[in-house]
Design a protein around this motif. Structure first.
Motif, mmCIF file in Angstrom:
data_model
loop_
_atom_site.group_PDB
_atom_site.id
_atom_site.type_symbol
_atom_site.label_atom_id
_atom_site.label_comp_id
_atom_site.label_asym_id
_atom_site.label_seq_id
_atom_site.Cartn_x
_atom_site.Cartn_y
_atom_site.Cartn_z
ATOM 1 N N VAL A 1 -4.065 -20.253 -42.543
ATOM 2 C CA VAL A 1 -4.892 -19.239 -41.907
ATOM 3 C C VAL A 1 -5.747 -19.970 -40.879
ATOM 4 C CG1 VAL A 1 -6.777 -19.358 -43.617
ATOM 5 C CG2 VAL A 1 -6.449 -17.265 -42.276
ATOM 6 N N THR A 2 -6.003 -19.320 -39.787
ATOM 7 C CA THR A 2 -6.830 -19.923 -38.753
ATOM 8 C C THR A 2 -7.825 -18.890 -38.242
ATOM 9 O OG1 THR A 2 -6.801 -21.132 -36.653
ATOM 10 C CG2 THR A 2 -5.164 -19.406 -36.915
ATOM 11 N N PRO A 3 -9.094 -19.274 -38.168
ATOM 12 C CA PRO A 3 -10.072 -18.340 -37.609
ATOM 13 C C PRO A 3 -9.843 -18.207 -36.105
ATOM 14 C CG PRO A 3 -11.126 -20.422 -38.193
ATOM 15 C CD PRO A 3 -9.700 -20.522 -38.607
ATOM 16 N N ILE A 4 -10.060 -17.001 -35.589
ATOM 17 C CA ILE A 4 -9.959 -16.754 -34.148
ATOM 18 C C ILE A 4 -11.109 -15.848 -33.727
ATOM 19 C CG2 ILE A 4 -7.430 -16.999 -34.129
ATOM 20 C CD1 ILE A 4 -7.373 -13.855 -33.734
ATOM 21 N N ASP A 5 -11.300 -15.731 -32.441
ATOM 22 C CA ASP A 5 -12.277 -14.798 -31.891
ATOM 23 C C ASP A 5 -11.703 -13.392 -32.068
ATOM 24 O OD1 ASP A 5 -13.763 -13.081 -30.229
ATOM 25 O OD2 ASP A 5 -14.049 -14.633 -28.707
ATOM 26 N N ALA B 1 -7.857 -10.780 -30.704
ATOM 27 C CA ALA B 1 -6.842 -10.558 -31.730
ATOM 28 C C ALA B 1 -5.562 -9.923 -31.193
ATOM 29 C CB ALA B 1 -7.407 -9.696 -32.863
ATOM 30 N N ASP B 2 -5.654 -9.133 -30.124
ATOM 31 C CA ASP B 2 -4.461 -8.499 -29.584
ATOM 32 C C ASP B 2 -3.517 -9.560 -29.031
ATOM 33 O OD1 ASP B 2 -5.374 -5.977 -30.304
ATOM 34 O OD2 ASP B 2 -6.443 -5.725 -28.405
ATOM 35 N N THR B 3 -2.236 -9.351 -29.203
ATOM 36 C CA THR B 3 -1.214 -10.368 -28.966
ATOM 37 C C THR B 3 -1.327 -11.083 -27.622
ATOM 38 O OG1 THR B 3 0.273 -9.146 -30.425
ATOM 39 C CG2 THR B 3 1.270 -10.789 -28.987
ATOM 40 N N ALA B 4 -1.416 -10.365 -26.537
ATOM 41 C CA ALA B 4 -1.437 -10.999 -25.216
ATOM 42 C C ALA B 4 -2.677 -11.873 -25.041
ATOM 43 C CB ALA B 4 -1.349 -9.954 -24.115
ATOM 44 N N ALA B 5 -3.847 -11.325 -25.369
ATOM 45 C CA ALA B 5 -5.087 -12.088 -25.229
ATOM 46 C C ALA B 5 -5.090 -13.289 -26.169
ATOM 47 C CB ALA B 5 -6.292 -11.192 -25.513
ATOM 48 N N PHE B 6 -4.610 -13.094 -27.386
ATOM 49 C CA PHE B 6 -4.540 -14.169 -28.367
ATOM 50 C C PHE B 6 -3.650 -15.308 -27.864
ATOM 51 C CE2 PHE B 6 -1.797 -15.926 -31.691
ATOM 52 C CZ PHE B 6 -2.734 -16.657 -32.413
ATOM 53 N N GLY B 7 -2.452 -14.957 -27.422
ATOM 54 C CA GLY B 7 -1.507 -15.972 -26.951
ATOM 55 C C GLY B 7 -2.052 -16.778 -25.796
ATOM 56 N N GLU B 8 -2.685 -16.096 -24.863
ATOM 57 C CA GLU B 8 -3.244 -16.787 -23.699
ATOM 58 C C GLU B 8 -4.388 -17.713 -24.101
ATOM 59 O OE1 GLU B 8 -5.499 -15.561 -19.588
ATOM 60 O OE2 GLU B 8 -3.823 -14.310 -20.260
ATOM 61 N N ALA B 9 -5.259 -17.237 -24.968
ATOM 62 C CA ALA B 9 -6.431 -18.029 -25.368
ATOM 63 C C ALA B 9 -6.083 -19.235 -26.231
ATOM 64 C CB ALA B 9 -7.429 -17.134 -26.104
ATOM 65 N N TYR B 10 -5.046 -19.101 -27.054
ATOM 66 C CA TYR B 10 -4.743 -20.151 -28.022
ATOM 67 C C TYR B 10 -3.413 -20.882 -27.766
ATOM 68 C CZ TYR B 10 -8.683 -18.199 -30.532
ATOM 69 O OH TYR B 10 -9.944 -17.755 -30.870
ATOM 70 N N GLY B 11 -2.791 -20.621 -26.624
ATOM 71 C CA GLY B 11 -1.575 -21.331 -26.274
ATOM 72 C C GLY B 11 -0.385 -20.999 -27.150
ATOM 73 N N VAL B 12 -0.276 -19.741 -27.554
ATOM 74 C CA VAL B 12 0.818 -19.302 -28.427
ATOM 75 C C VAL B 12 1.732 -18.368 -27.628
ATOM 76 C CG1 VAL B 12 1.400 -18.026 -30.526
ATOM 77 C CG2 VAL B 12 -0.600 -19.532 -30.493
#
Length: 180
Positions: free
Chosen positions: A40-44, A48-59
């Motif tokens: 599990v990893t904490p995130i902002d 949480a939404d897929t596009a924003a998450f991927g961009e922010a965390y390099g996924v």
């Protein structure tokens, strides 16, 4: 045992951090034999939404799996399912899912109902810890993700797991071409 890692995420053993999980997810991990393989990893929560998450965390989108809840009725009986698909695809609700549920019409559960009945936050709903009566349909392509990112039941964290474990979730049914 090494935990799955991806992008800039900071993985922690999921079984050791129930505070980062929705209560039904933490409870499900307590009985699932593969729980030790999940991180599990904490995130902002705002990301949480897929596009924003991927961009922010390099996924990349192909590493994330989304879980959508759908329902239909037949003979007065409602049939609910969770559909797990790669984030770069969409569940084929009007054809494949509808036929699998054996209903004439299938639609997404309204947000308020999805949250209330799953015990999870909208945008963080995951296939782990859902009501046992619900079917869990997993697109075969999602099981091929090396390290899959899925919701944790909250918007403030994500689960990481080997994609092949998606097929071993409690009640999971692997479906070819569930998504398009």
């Amino acid at each position: 045992m090494s935990l799955p890692t991806l992008g800039t995420l900071r993985p922690l053993p999921a079984v050791d951090h129930p505070e980062l999980l929705a209560p039904p997810v933490a409870a499900a991990l307590g009985t699932w034999p593969y729980a030790g393989s999940l991180a599990v990893t904490p995130i902002d929560a705002e990301l949480a939404d897929t596009a924003a998450f991927g961009e922010a965390y390099g996924v990349p989108p192909g590493a994330s799996a989304n879980c959508v809840l759908v329902a239909g009725r037949r003979d007065g009986v409602e049939r609910v399912a969770a559909c797990v698909v790669r984030a770069d695809t969409r569940a084929d609700v009007n054809n494949v899912v509808r036929r699998l549920l054996g209903v004439r019409k299938c639609s997404f559960l309204p947000m308020e109902r999805a949250v209330a009945e799953s015990g999870m936050e909208y945008g963080g709903i995951t296939p782990l810890g859902l009501p046992q009566a619900w079917r869990v349909l997993v697109d075969e392509r999602a099981t091929a993700i090396e390290t899959a990112v899925i919701g944790s039941g909250t918007r403030g964290s994500k689960l990481l797991l080997p994609g092949e474990l998606l097929a071993l979730l409690p009640g999971a049914e692997t479906v070819t071409d569930l998504a398009r």
